[in-house]
Design a protein around this motif. Structure first.
Motif, short mmCIF file in Angstrom:
data_model
loop_
_atom_site.label_atom_id
_atom_site.label_comp_id
_atom_site.label_asym_id
_atom_site.label_seq_id
_atom_site.Cartn_x
_atom_site.Cartn_y
_atom_site.Cartn_z
N THR A 88 0.85 -1.18 0.00
CA THR A 88 0.00 0.00 0.00
C THR A 88 0.89 1.23 0.00
O THR A 88 1.80 1.34 0.82
N LYS A 89 0.63 2.14 -0.93
CA LYS A 89 1.34 3.42 -1.01
C LYS A 89 0.27 4.50 -1.13
O LYS A 89 -0.31 4.69 -2.19
N GLY A 90 -0.03 5.13 -0.02
CA GLY A 90 -1.09 6.14 -0.03
C GLY A 90 -2.42 5.48 -0.36
O GLY A 90 -2.84 4.55 0.31
N GLU A 91 -3.04 5.96 -1.42
CA GLU A 91 -4.33 5.40 -1.86
C GLU A 91 -4.16 4.18 -2.77
O GLU A 91 -5.12 3.48 -3.06
N SER A 92 -2.96 3.95 -3.24
CA SER A 92 -2.71 2.87 -4.20
C SER A 92 -2.39 1.57 -3.49
O SER A 92 -1.58 1.55 -2.56
N ARG A 93 -3.03 0.49 -3.94
CA ARG A 93 -2.78 -0.83 -3.35
C ARG A 93 -2.50 -1.83 -4.46
O ARG A 93 -3.08 -1.76 -5.54
#
Length: 169
Positions: A108-113
């Protein structure tokens, strides 16, 4: 089933697109084989995944894999359905130079999964599960009938059409 052998050969031969596309069809084919109508469905795909691929066994992951299969095979895309909040699936090619296995890892990177999956491991899991499933269901009436009507390889051809060469049909 020869298809399972060819998926393994593609993965072992570093033809990862072909191996992955083949592996993604195995739950469809098994679902169709077990069906009274001989037809696949989203429900039969997800049920097969839940019953035969332990890591993918929950409803959300089985649905994610079905979504990925649909977008990859029919639209040549690998994106997640962001309206449903699904993570992206990223199939990692094995790195033969560095003997490091990254498989079923969530990032998970911020809103990106995303979920990183080792392509060769995934294909092996699917083909192994397919073989076990076929062995377990080899006497089921629907499976026997539908296998008899399934696509197959005719190593020496099929008379009266063409002989002396391999045909698939």
């Amino acid at each position: 089933m020869e298809l399972l052998d060819q998926i393994d050969a593609a993965a072992g031969g570093r033809s990862y697109y072909l191996a992955l596309m083949g592996a993604l069809t195995v739950p469809d084919i098994a679902g169709a084989l077990a069906s009274p109508t001989g037809r696949a469905s989203a429900r039969s795909y997800e049920n097969w995944v839940q019953g035969n691929l332990p890591w993918w066994g929950d409803t959300d992951r089985a649905g994610l894999l079905y979504h990925y299969r649909s977008t990859m095979l029919h639209q040549n895309r690998a994106s997640a359905d962001e309206r449903k909040g699904l993570p992206r699936l990223l199939f990692r090619e094995p790195n033969l130079e560095y003997n490091v296995l990254v498989h079923n890892a969530s990032i998970t990177k911020g809103e990106s999964r995303a979920i990183i999956i080792d392509t060769r491991e995934f294909c092996n899991e699917v083909t192994s599960a397919g073989r076990v499933w076929l062995d377990r269901n080899s006497h089921d009436g629907h499976v026997v009938r539908n296998l008899d009507q399934s696509l197959r390889r005719y190593e020496h051809g099929l008379s009266p059409f063409m002989t002396g060469v391999s045909l698939i049909g």
